[in-house]
Design a protein around this motif. Structure first.
Motif, PDB file in Angstrom:
ATOM      1  N   GLN A 284       0.826  -1.205   0.000  1.00  0.00           N
ATOM      2  CA  GLN A 284       0.000   0.000   0.000  1.00  0.00           C
ATOM      3  C   GLN A 284       0.864   1.261   0.000  1.00  0.00           C
ATOM      4  OE1 GLN A 284      -2.834  -0.178   3.220  1.00  0.00           O
ATOM      5  NE2 GLN A 284      -3.501  -2.238   2.659  1.00  0.00           N
TER       6      GLN A 284
ATOM      7  N   TYR B 204       4.037   1.700  -1.124  1.00  0.00           N
ATOM      8  CA  TYR B 204       4.691   1.925  -2.413  1.00  0.00           C
ATOM      9  C   TYR B 204       3.674   2.280  -3.496  1.00  0.00           C
ATOM     10  CZ  TYR B 204       9.480   0.735  -1.171  1.00  0.00           C
ATOM     11  OH  TYR B 204      10.745   0.763  -0.640  1.00  0.00           O
ATOM     12  N   SER B 205       2.500   1.638  -3.477  1.00  0.00           N
ATOM     13  CA  SER B 205       1.464   1.968  -4.468  1.00  0.00           C
ATOM     14  C   SER B 205       1.058   3.424  -4.360  1.00  0.00           C
ATOM     15  CB  SER B 205       0.236   1.069  -4.259  1.00  0.00           C
ATOM     16  OG  SER B 205       0.535  -0.276  -4.532  1.00  0.00           O
ATOM     17  N   SER B 206       0.881   3.904  -3.118  1.00  0.00           N
ATOM     18  CA  SER B 206       0.467   5.283  -2.897  1.00  0.00           C
ATOM     19  C   SER B 206       1.528   6.265  -3.386  1.00  0.00           C
ATOM     20  CB  SER B 206       0.188   5.503  -1.404  1.00  0.00           C
ATOM     21  OG  SER B 206      -0.191   6.828  -1.149  1.00  0.00           O
TER      22      SER B 206
ATOM     23  N   ILE C 281       3.941   5.723  -5.621  1.00  0.00           N
ATOM     24  CA  ILE C 281       4.077   5.651  -7.080  1.00  0.00           C
ATOM     25  C   ILE C 281       2.921   6.370  -7.776  1.00  0.00           C
ATOM     26  CG2 ILE C 281       4.027   4.064  -9.046  1.00  0.00           C
ATOM     27  CD1 ILE C 281       5.589   2.076  -7.223  1.00  0.00           C
ATOM     28  N   GLU C 282       1.703   6.184  -7.282  1.00  0.00           N
ATOM     29  CA  GLU C 282       0.554   6.856  -7.878  1.00  0.00           C
ATOM     30  C   GLU C 282       0.697   8.377  -7.768  1.00  0.00           C
ATOM     31  OE1 GLU C 282      -2.989   5.397  -6.063  1.00  0.00           O
ATOM     32  OE2 GLU C 282      -2.697   3.335  -6.783  1.00  0.00           O
ATOM     33  N   ARG C 283       1.187   8.845  -6.633  1.00  0.00           N
ATOM     34  CA  ARG C 283       1.373  10.286  -6.451  1.00  0.00           C
ATOM     35  C   ARG C 283       2.466  10.809  -7.382  1.00  0.00           C
ATOM     36  NH1 ARG C 283       2.750  11.759  -0.539  1.00  0.00           N
ATOM     37  NH2 ARG C 283       0.914  10.428  -0.277  1.00  0.00           N
ATOM     38  N   GLU C 284       3.509  10.028  -7.553  1.00  0.00           N
ATOM     39  CA  GLU C 284       4.594  10.440  -8.455  1.00  0.00           C
ATOM     40  C   GLU C 284       4.103  10.519  -9.888  1.00  0.00           C
ATOM     41  OE1 GLU C 284       7.485  10.059 -11.472  1.00  0.00           O
ATOM     42  OE2 GLU C 284       6.270   8.331 -10.861  1.00  0.00           O
ATOM     43  N   ARG C 285       3.302   9.539 -10.307  1.00  0.00           N
ATOM     44  CA  ARG C 285       2.782   9.528 -11.671  1.00  0.00           C
ATOM     45  C   ARG C 285       1.868  10.712 -11.933  1.00  0.00           C
ATOM     46  NH1 ARG C 285       5.510   7.413 -15.338  1.00  0.00           N
ATOM     47  NH2 ARG C 285       6.927   8.515 -13.929  1.00  0.00           N
ATOM     48  N   ALA C 286       1.198  11.172 -10.872  1.00  0.00           N
ATOM     49  CA  ALA C 286       0.274  12.303 -11.007  1.00  0.00           C
ATOM     50  C   ALA C 286       0.985  13.646 -10.846  1.00  0.00           C
ATOM     51  CB  ALA C 286      -0.843  12.189  -9.977  1.00  0.00           C
TER      52      ALA C 286
ATOM     53  N   GLU D 100       5.792   8.661   3.847  1.00  0.00           N
ATOM     54  CA  GLU D 100       4.455   8.096   3.674  1.00  0.00           C
ATOM     55  C   GLU D 100       4.083   7.213   4.862  1.00  0.00           C
ATOM     56  OE1 GLU D 100       0.775   6.931   1.851  1.00  0.00           O
ATOM     57  OE2 GLU D 100       2.159   8.596   1.422  1.00  0.00           O
TER      58      GLU D 100
END
Length: 542
Positions: free
Chosen positions: A93, A95-97, A99-104, A121
């Motif tokens: 959870q 790392y997913s959070s 990575i998603e923030r970085e992509r956005a 985080e």
């Protein structure tokens, strides 16, 4: 601001960090503090929802529908509190959070690194879990030195110096081996574990010493000196007759004063009188019953952790020892239900996924129904109750669930997706798992039928709240046929069948929900309590 107690583990896993954390939380709550609980799991899975019960044990479901570690169940049972998804998070959870923030574009082009981004985080999630509580007890999964646990250790180390944190206290649970040939306890494993913590920058303020044998005073003194903790902060954790005896043991060893002093909590006097009385009934009950527990994960009892504990809770309130007659449903297929269940005072068919052992469960249900033995079917157990009745009472020999036979002419059970597609139901909260299946998760209301066993069990409540974890539902097309033949729907939720009973039977109940998820030592689940009462009456010939 919230104060934090961190519970770490050393030497090896399965030492009881979860019970330790829950016990401390229970003592603090019974001292009048508002206590939150958090389990951090260092595995990379996002949650245990897709993990095998044989690999991970039970998946515990919170009221808001999160699939979590089974330790959250321990927290709820010990603190008599419903926790939410914020009480458990994993490396996956985190790392997913990030990575998603970085992509956005949330990090404005920064290079994303373990420090500060992953650790930051983790700290944010810990603080969020602590909001609204006086104290948050945090259990860090795994053992000190694990590669996957390093970011979490760094996060809690940083929190010692965080201006937004009112105080921190570190507890280390560790093994004290006893070398029988030498007749000695050994402290070296604990010393090395504590040294590893210090290398990270964490100094434990209390040692919970797990041992099979009582520790001599001289050894505890040596342990305190070698680990640099005060002597009153070395707490024995011996094997207990019940996990619910652990808080009482800790209280008698004065575990709270060192914590209270370090965190400036004032004098703590937990009221454990009722708790102690229930523990005594677990350890030395007046009555005894045997329940035939029919399942297919019996090689690992942790797969049914909440259900086992729920039966123990009910037994404690009835001053009754619940003996489990473990019956593998596949073995029933080979030897027959009567052979394996004839000495049981009641029959319970637990939930599960997959076709293995299903026909054995159906045979167990038939045995309980035709022999007037108290019966409780949970989730898949309820679904197979309908299948058994359709085959043997309605005469539909090929009746089945589409989970096991997609081509059956009489689908007593079918997918949640079918309900959503047919009814356009928008109130049904579902979750699409990574494996593609739609799961009904979390707490839902259930309307009970007047005069039913279900309503009687819940003290006349018209609407109850229980938790779910399943992807198949009872087919309402067959409701009239079932009721005309003597099986009555006694629980409903937005048109879905939640519970069935057979009024002509002394005590027969199938429920789609998982009542075990809301059972606690001090407040047992009503339907399971009623089931144990029925088993006790049957044992006495009433």
């Amino acid at each position: 601001m919230t104060k934090f107690i961190f519970v770490t583990g050393g030497v090896l896993s399965s030492l009881g960090k979860g019970i330790t954390a829950a016990s401390i939380g229970a003592l603090l709550k019974h001292s009048g503090k508002k206590v939150g609980m958090l389990k951090i799991d260092p595995y990379i899975n996002v949650d245990p929802g897709t993990m095998s019960p044989l690999e991970h044990g039970e998946v515990f479901v919170t009221k808001d529908g999160a699939e979590t570690d089974l330790d959250i169940g321990n927290y709820e049972r010990f603190l008599d509190t419903s926790f939410l998804k914020t009480s458990n998070f994993t490396t996956g959870q985190v790392y997913s959070s990030v990575i998603e923030r970085e992509r956005a574009g949330g990090y404005l082009g920064q290079t994303i690194q373990v420090i500060p981004h992953i650790v930051g985080e983790i700290v944010d999630r810990i603080k969020k879990a602590g909001e609204g509580h006086d104290i948050l007890v945090v259990e860090l999964g795994g053992t000190v030195g694990d590669i996957e646990g390093q970011p979490f250790m760094e996060a809690v180390r940083q929190m010692k110096h965080d201006e937004d944190v009112a105080g921190t206290f570190f507890i280390h649970v560790t093994l004290i081996p006893y070398i029988k040939a030498a007749g000695e306890h050994k402290s070296k494993p604990t010393q090395h574990s504590v040294q590893e913590l210090r290398r990270i920058g964490i100094t434990p303020q209390m040692i919970i010493a797990r041992s099979e044998h009582a520790l001599p005073k001289t050894f505890k003194k040596k342990l305190a000196f070698s680990c640099d903790v005060s002597q009153d902060s070395v707490i024995e954790a011996l094997d207990a007759p019940s996990v619910y005896a652990v808080p009482i043991s800790f209280m008698h060893q004065n575990i709270l004063p060192p914590i209270a002093k370090a965190l400036e909590l004032g004098e703590l006097n937990p009221d454990m009188e009722q708790w102690d009385g229930l523990v005594k009934k677990i350890v030395s009950p007046q009555e005894r019953i045997s329940i035939g527990f029919v399942g297919k994960y019996l090689e690992l009892k942790e797969s049914y952790k909440s259900l086992i504990e729920a039966l123990i809770h009910s037994g404690a309130h009835l001053d009754t020892k619940v003996d489990f007659c473990w019956v593998d449903s596949e073995e029933i297929e080979e030897r027959g239900a009567e052979t394996l269940l004839q000495d049981c005072d009641a029959v319970l068919v637990a939930g599960g996924f997959g076709s293995r052992g299903v026909e054995g469960k159906i045979q167990a249900i038939n045995y309980a129904r035709t022999n007037k033995v108290p019966y409780l079917g949970i989730c898949l157990g309820m679904q197979l109750t309908l299948v058994e009745y359709a085959r043997n009472v309605l005469g539909y020999e090929d009746a089945n669930s589409i989970e096991f036979d997609e081509e059956t002419a009489h689908p007593m059970i079918y997918l949640i997706d079918n309900f959503i597609n047919q009814s356009g139901e928008t109130e049904l909260r579902t979750h699409k798992s990574p494996m593609g299946g739609t799961l009904r998760l979390g707490e839902y209301p259930c309307d009970t039928k007047e005069g039913s066993l279900l309503r009687e069990a819940y003290n006349g409540e018209k609407t109850i709240l229980e938790r779910h974890r399943h992807r198949y539902e009872a087919n309402p097309t067959y409701r009239k046929e079932l009721e005309d033949a003597g099986m009555i729907v006694t629980g409903e939720s937005n048109g879905l069948i939640e519970a069935v009973e057979i009024p002509a039977h002394p005590w027969f109940l199938g429920v789609q929900f998982h009542p075990e998820f809301t059972s606690r030592l001090q407040t047992p689940n009503p339907s399971i309590l009623a089931f144990v009462k029925a088993a006790l009456a049957h044992a006495k010939g009433a």
